[in-house]
Design a protein around this motif. Structure first.
Motif, PDB file in Angstrom:
ATOM      1  N   LEU A  11      -0.452   6.970   1.081  1.00 51.41           N
ATOM      2  CA  LEU A  11      -0.801   5.991   1.320  1.00 51.41           C
ATOM      3  C   LEU A  11      -0.185   4.810   0.689  1.00 51.41           C
ATOM      4  N   TYR A  12       0.079   3.778   1.580  1.00 52.10           N
ATOM      5  CA  TYR A  12       1.970   3.034   0.978  1.00 52.10           C
ATOM      6  C   TYR A  12       1.514   2.088   1.756  1.00 52.10           C
ATOM      7  N   PHE A  13       1.648   0.344   1.151  1.00 52.08           N
ATOM      8  CA  PHE A  13       1.257  -0.455   1.665  1.00 52.08           C
ATOM      9  C   PHE A  13       2.579  -1.604   2.157  1.00 52.08           C
ATOM     10  N   GLY A  58       0.604   4.041  -2.938  1.00 51.09           N
ATOM     11  CA  GLY A  58      -0.934   4.534  -3.159  1.00 51.09           C
ATOM     12  C   GLY A  58      -0.721   4.840  -4.195  1.00 51.09           C
ATOM     13  N   ILE A 102      -2.043  -1.856   5.075  1.00 50.46           N
ATOM     14  CA  ILE A 102      -2.301  -0.408   4.584  1.00 50.46           C
ATOM     15  C   ILE A 102      -1.641   0.728   5.027  1.00 50.46           C
ATOM     16  N   SER A 162      -5.839  -1.363   7.519  1.00 50.47           N
ATOM     17  CA  SER A 162      -6.213  -2.419   7.283  1.00 50.47           C
ATOM     18  C   SER A 162      -4.875  -3.080   7.718  1.00 50.47           C
ATOM     19  N   ASP A 163      -4.415  -4.395   7.953  1.00 52.14           N
ATOM     20  CA  ASP A 163      -3.194  -5.268   7.763  1.00 52.14           C
ATOM     21  C   ASP A 163      -3.959  -6.550   7.733  1.00 52.14           C
ATOM     22  N   LEU A 206      -8.328   3.972   0.188  1.00 50.94           N
ATOM     23  CA  LEU A 206      -7.302   3.338  -0.811  1.00 50.94           C
ATOM     24  C   LEU A 206      -7.268   4.066  -2.114  1.00 50.94           C
TER      25      LEU A 206
END
Length: 597
Positions: free
Chosen positions: A125-127, A279, A330, A338-339, A369
């Motif tokens: 998971l990354y932003f 994440g 995300i 999600s953005d 998340l």
């Protein structure tokens, strides 16, 4: 001759047509639903249809044994479902087994090696900052435009959250407003930036570019930028295979091209910058119903100390840009879930994503998340591959066994009950038809798959169903042996037979329920089928067998006790009916003259 008692029960049994009409309506409705759904055959399990079964065991990090719990395992199942669906496998099964195992069943026609790689790796998971985005597939226009992305790049989600909001907003704490993107974003006039313009910008989202840039890469652009734009132009996110390959090989520090699904269920493609937050730096995420601001269901995030600094830095840079470059994506397993956009730097170490969430959507995003920080990995315990040919042979063998069992039961009924066997065979056919239709409907409804143990359960159910008929028929015969005619015998035998049938079926259903609860895997298929057919046995006996026998008792063939009816009083050894006779009158009291010898 003893007659049945009159009353409410007798009145109800005088109209058996109502019960027959009720079960007929139920059969027609279920059959119509089966054809309307398009699923006219039961869904087959791996052992019958062929495919691959993978068993994964959860392994926690040192000192994190409590991480293996129902919530985390359910989240892992959801993630793996997304992965196998990304392979274009619409009938895959992912389910927990016990408290720390996950079973992944993938039907035939799927690359088992690729599937093992997909479900066995840890979720990432990354932003990432959004550099460019547009609709993909038939709705795409070639270059991103304000009209496309103003309402379509709102929230990209997986199937569990594809009803999510108009573009979500990330705010500090409880300041989320859930306002749609057209009014909440800083400006929508620069959404027409071309992909090449975004690629020329620095991966840091603080870089900006002029409107109306050429859609082709500049001469000074490096090879990686040109290659990335080619991938972006060629990417069709409506293709499951293309989605599965999008972003493969991209490192966290590199730009990448990925896909996501928006609130209208349309697929979008994205160019994303280097990962700004990992994440694992999300300390906690949960779905909260916000009553103070009226935003409804929201998702709150809390970051670690390091994550707080990174998140404050990236949101500060994003807030200076215009849409869509004021959004961060995300990304889970190379797919945007999600953005949300930001309008200010979020420096409090926490954030809230608001929009038109319902509870299920908010909870799903919060789980994803949280999964980025779960101290869990999965190890492959076993892999079983069943070829389609072997599965077909096992199915054929199961059907043959069932046919033999049914034929033996029918032969026994014909030999012993003669005319009564007609009622029993009709009841068996009704029970079999209901079982088939319900199994066909349960496949798309709850994911029920007919495996070999389930077939065994259906075969065992033939005996359970026939046993109920035998109990009732023998009660009727007992009444005839007592000297009663058929119609009173049918009604008097029912209360006692009904009690026995209910007790017997209750014991069978209880055994099936306990077996379903305490076992895992394919044995549950046996227990489920056994429980289902036991319930159907009660329905068939009450709504079909008893009313049909009541009607047949009015027919001359059965009422007169024909020798082929199975109810011949002479063959059953019936007692003659009890009749009252007058006793001889006693002589009047008084002296009796002695007779002369």
């Amino acid at each position: 001759m003893v007659a049945p008692k009159k009353g409410k029960n007798a009145s109800a049994q005088s109209k058996p047509g109502r019960s027959l009409a009720l079960i007929l309506i139920a059969i027609v409705a279920l059959t119509g639903g089966m054809f309307a759904s398009g699923h006219t055959t039961p869904r087959l399990g791996i052992d019958l249809a062929g495919g691959t079964s993978i068993t994964l065991r959860a392994v926690p990090e040192a000192g994190q044994e409590s991480a293996i719990n129902k919530t985390n395992m359910d989240t892992a199942v959801e993630i793996m479902n997304r992965r196998v669906n990304g392979l274009g496998v619409s009938e895959a099964e992912v389910q927990t087994q016990g408290d720390r195992n996950i079973i992944v069943n993938i039907p035939k026609g799927t690359n088992s090696k690729e599937a093992r790689q997909q479900v066995g790796t840890t979720a990432k998971l990354y932003f990432r900052p959004v550099l460019a985005t547009e609709l993909s597939g038939a709705n795409a226009t070639g270059t991103p435009s304000a009209s496309e992305t103003g309402g379509a790049s709102d929230k990209a989600t997986d199937k569990a959250t594809d009803k999510a909001t108009d573009k979500d907003k990330a705010t500090d704490g409880d300041k989320a407003s859930g306002t749609p993107s057209d009014s909440a974003s800083a400006s929508a006039t620069t959404q027409g930036r071309a992909a090449s313009d975004a690629l020329k910008a620095d991966p840091s989202p603080s870089a900006t570019s002029s409107d109306g840039a050429s859609p082709s890469p500049s001469a000074s652009g490096d090879d990686s930028a040109a290659k990335l734009q080619q991938q972006y132009a060629a990417l069709d996110c409506t293709d499951a295979n293309a989605r599965a390959k999008a972003g493969d090989g991209a490192k966290p520090g590199e730009q990448t091209v990925v896909c996501g699904q928006n609130s209208q269920g349309q697929w979008q493609k994205y160019i994303l910058g280097a990962a700004a937050v990992d994440g694992t730096e999300v300390d906690e995420a949960e779905a909260v119903y916000n009553t103070q601001s009226g935003a409804g269901w929201t998702v709150t995030m809390k970051f670690t100390d390091e994550g707080s600094k990174k998140f404050a830095d990236i949101t500060g840079k994003l807030a200076k840009n215009q849409s869509p470059q004021n959004q961060f994506a995300i990304v889970l397993d190379n797919e945007v879930v999600s953005d949300p956009y930001v309008s200010q730097a979020l420096t409090g170490g926490s954030a809230e994503i608001s929009g038109s969430f319902d509870q299920e959507e908010a909870q799903s995003l919060a789980n994803m998340l949280s999964y980025g920080a779960l101290p869990l990995t999965f190890k492959e315990d076993s892999v079983t591959t069943v070829t389609a040919a072997l599965g077909g042979e096992q199915l054929k063998a199961g059907l043959i066994a069932g046919a033999i069992g049914l034929a033996l039961v029918v032969l026994y009924l014909l030999f012993y009950y003669r005319g009564l066997s007609f009622i029993a065979v009709c009841s068996l056919l009704v029970s079999a038809g209901l079982t088939y239709v319900i199994m066909a409907l349960l496949g798309p409804t709850i994911g029920f798959a007919l495996n070999l143990p389930a077939v065994c359960g259906a075969i065992v159910a033939i005996g359970i169903t026939a046993d109920s008929f035998i109990v009732y028929f023998e009660r009727v015969r007992d009444e005839i042996r007592e000297g009663r005619t058929l119609r009173p015998a049918v009604e008097r035998a029912w209360p006692r037979a009904r009690r026995t049938i209910l007790v017997s079926d209750f014991v069978s259903f209880l055994a099936a329920a306990v077996l379903f609860v305490v076992t895992v895997g394919k044995v549950q298929g046996f227990a489920f089928t056994l429980g289902l057919t036991t319930l159907l046995d009660v329905v068939v006996v009450f709504l079909f067998t008893k009313p049909l026998l009541t009607l047949m008792a009015r027919r001359k063939f059965f009422a007169t006790g024909h020798k082929w009816s199975g109810l011949d009083p002479k063959a059953l050894g019936a007692k003659p009916p009890l009749r009252r006779t007058r006793r001889p009158s006693r002589p009047a009291a008084g002296p009796v003259d002695p007779k002369e010898a």
